[in-house]
Design a protein around this motif. Structure first.
Motif, PDB file in Angstrom:
ATOM      1  N   GLN A   1      -4.081   8.466   0.554  1.00 51.28           N
ATOM      2  CA  GLN A   1      -4.572   9.817   0.302  1.00 51.28           C
ATOM      3  C   GLN A   1      -5.800   9.795  -0.604  1.00 51.28           C
ATOM      4  N   ALA A   2      -5.840   8.850  -1.550  1.00 49.65           N
ATOM      5  CA  ALA A   2      -7.011   8.756  -2.423  1.00 49.65           C
ATOM      6  C   ALA A   2      -8.257   8.401  -1.619  1.00 49.65           C
ATOM      7  N   VAL A   3      -8.135   7.491  -0.667  1.00 46.36           N
ATOM      8  CA  VAL A   3      -9.273   7.129   0.183  1.00 46.36           C
ATOM      9  C   VAL A   3      -9.696   8.318   1.042  1.00 46.36           C
ATOM     10  N   LEU A   4      -8.742   8.995   1.667  1.00 42.45           N
ATOM     11  CA  LEU A   4      -9.061  10.147   2.519  1.00 42.45           C
ATOM     12  C   LEU A   4      -9.728  11.260   1.709  1.00 42.45           C
ATOM     13  N   ASN A   5      -9.199  11.562   0.545  1.00 41.22           N
ATOM     14  CA  ASN A   5      -9.778  12.628  -0.273  1.00 41.22           C
ATOM     15  C   ASN A   5     -11.200  12.293  -0.706  1.00 41.22           C
ATOM     16  N   ALA A   6     -11.444  11.030  -1.023  1.00 42.00           N
ATOM     17  CA  ALA A   6     -12.788  10.631  -1.424  1.00 42.00           C
ATOM     18  C   ALA A   6     -13.765  10.798  -0.263  1.00 42.00           C
ATOM     19  N   LEU A   7     -13.330  10.433   0.928  1.00 43.26           N
ATOM     20  CA  LEU A   7     -14.204  10.574   2.101  1.00 43.26           C
ATOM     21  C   LEU A   7     -14.504  12.042   2.389  1.00 43.26           C
ATOM     22  N   TRP A   8     -13.479  12.895   2.332  1.00 47.06           N
ATOM     23  CA  TRP A   8     -13.714  14.317   2.570  1.00 47.06           C
ATOM     24  C   TRP A   8     -14.639  14.896   1.515  1.00 47.06           C
ATOM     25  N   SER A   9     -14.452  14.492   0.256  1.00 51.01           N
ATOM     26  CA  SER A   9     -15.294  15.032  -0.819  1.00 51.01           C
ATOM     27  C   SER A   9     -16.755  14.629  -0.652  1.00 51.01           C
ATOM     28  N   ALA A  10     -17.000  13.507   0.035  1.00 53.81           N
ATOM     29  CA  ALA A  10     -18.366  13.046   0.280  1.00 53.81           C
ATOM     30  C   ALA A  10     -18.981  13.692   1.511  1.00 53.81           C
TER      31      ALA A  10
ATOM     32  N   VAL B   1       0.855  -1.190   0.000  1.00 53.99           N
ATOM     33  CA  VAL B   1       0.000   0.000   0.000  1.00 53.99           C
ATOM     34  C   VAL B   1       0.886   1.233   0.000  1.00 53.99           C
ATOM     35  N   HIS B   2       0.581   2.175  -0.889  1.00 58.18           N
ATOM     36  CA  HIS B   2       1.389   3.380  -1.011  1.00 58.18           C
ATOM     37  C   HIS B   2       0.654   4.582  -0.416  1.00 58.18           C
ATOM     38  N   GLN B   3       1.428   5.657  -0.227  1.00 58.26           N
ATOM     39  CA  GLN B   3       0.862   6.887   0.318  1.00 58.26           C
ATOM     40  C   GLN B   3      -0.263   7.415  -0.558  1.00 58.26           C
ATOM     41  N   GLN B   4      -0.118   7.322  -1.871  1.00 55.84           N
ATOM     42  CA  GLN B   4      -1.150   7.831  -2.769  1.00 55.84           C
ATOM     43  C   GLN B   4      -2.453   7.045  -2.631  1.00 55.84           C
ATOM     44  N   ASP B   5      -2.358   5.760  -2.276  1.00 59.58           N
ATOM     45  CA  ASP B   5      -3.570   4.967  -2.079  1.00 59.58           C
ATOM     46  C   ASP B   5      -4.337   5.457  -0.855  1.00 59.58           C
TER      47      ASP B   5
END
Length: 254
Positions: free
Chosen positions: A144-153, A138-142
């Motif tokens: 961050q992608a999950v966190l950004n999706a949650l914040w956007s929702a 698992v990478h940092q970008q993975d």
């Protein structure tokens, strides 16, 4: 004069001959010591400050500082109210409001828990032949992608591992571990969010980098799960808050 009467006279002269230099030497030493103590000034001069004068000056200084203190206390009372209890209550209420907005308080409610983990070996104890080491972790970008999706929702509160994610949190990958607020974690990585579960699931499904990660899940065996809950617990942020602001390094050129 006979020899008998001359002897006492000679003895008295000898005592004076040696006594006078000794007395002069002692007087000189006493004068030198007095000069050293007084620094060349008069020890018993009438202009030397008396103890009562020193006490009076100290009392005047104390009175002046006390007046300044009273003036500052009056200014504080005028700003926050005459009652110290009222002022303290107002400040505590404001601090409680800011603490909730800053993510310092634990919260709970409907939410979603996402777990990401490194690839596991198959039944034969092997990884896919065409996989590189970067494909299996698992990478940092993975994350961050999950966190950004949650914040956007519209997620109201987000926690990763055992820490609350706030505005100053920055998860970073160091090798095959995660660094968050000075602490390191190994996979699996768990992200918990409180909010509209349906909206958060839709945001995760639509996020391009999350979709790419799910393809690696199928191809290389990485781990990914989503679990909804009706009463999810999210901790408050307990680490020290260190706010830093950007400052211009020099003139801006156009």
């Amino acid at each position: 004069m006979t020899r008998a009467t001359a002897a006492p006279e000679e003895s008295r002269r000898s005592r004076w001959r040696y006594g006078v230099p000794v007395v002069c030497l002692a007087a000189g030493l006493l004068l030198a010591a007095t000069h050293g103590v007084s620094g060349g000034g008069e020890i018993r001069g009438s202009d030397s400050p008396r103890l009562v004068d020193l006490v009076r000056e100290a009392q005047q200084s104390v009175d002046q500082l006390s007046g300044q203190r009273d003036a500052l206390a009056t200014q504080i009372d005028d700003t926050h109210g005459r009652s110290s209890d009222t002022a303290l209550t107002a400040m505590l209420a404001r601090a409680a409001e800011l603490a909730a907005e800053a993510g310092l308080n634990p919260v709970h409610g409907p939410g979603l828990t996402i777990t990401l983990t490194d690839a596991q070996r198959d039944a034969n104890g092997r990884f896919p032949r065409d996989a590189t080491p970067d494909d299996l972790v698992v990478h940092q970008q993975d994350i961050q992608a999950v966190l950004n999706a949650l914040w956007s929702a519209g997620a109201e509160a987000v926690q990763m591992q055992d820490q609350r994610i706030i505005g100053t949190s920055a998860p970073r990958c160091v090798g095959n571990t995660l660094l968050l607020n000075g602490r390191t974690y190994s996979p699996p990585y768990t992200v918990t969010a409180i909010g509209d579960v349906s909206a958060m699931k839709a945001a995760l499904a639509a996020a391009p980098l999350v979709t790419l990660y799910k393809q690696y899940v199928v191809r290389f065996g990485l781990g990914y799960t989503e679990q909804a809950g009706s009463d999810v617990q999210v901790v408050g942020h307990t680490e020290p808050l260190r706010m830093r602001y950007a400052q211009p390094a020099g003139p801006i050129g156009y």
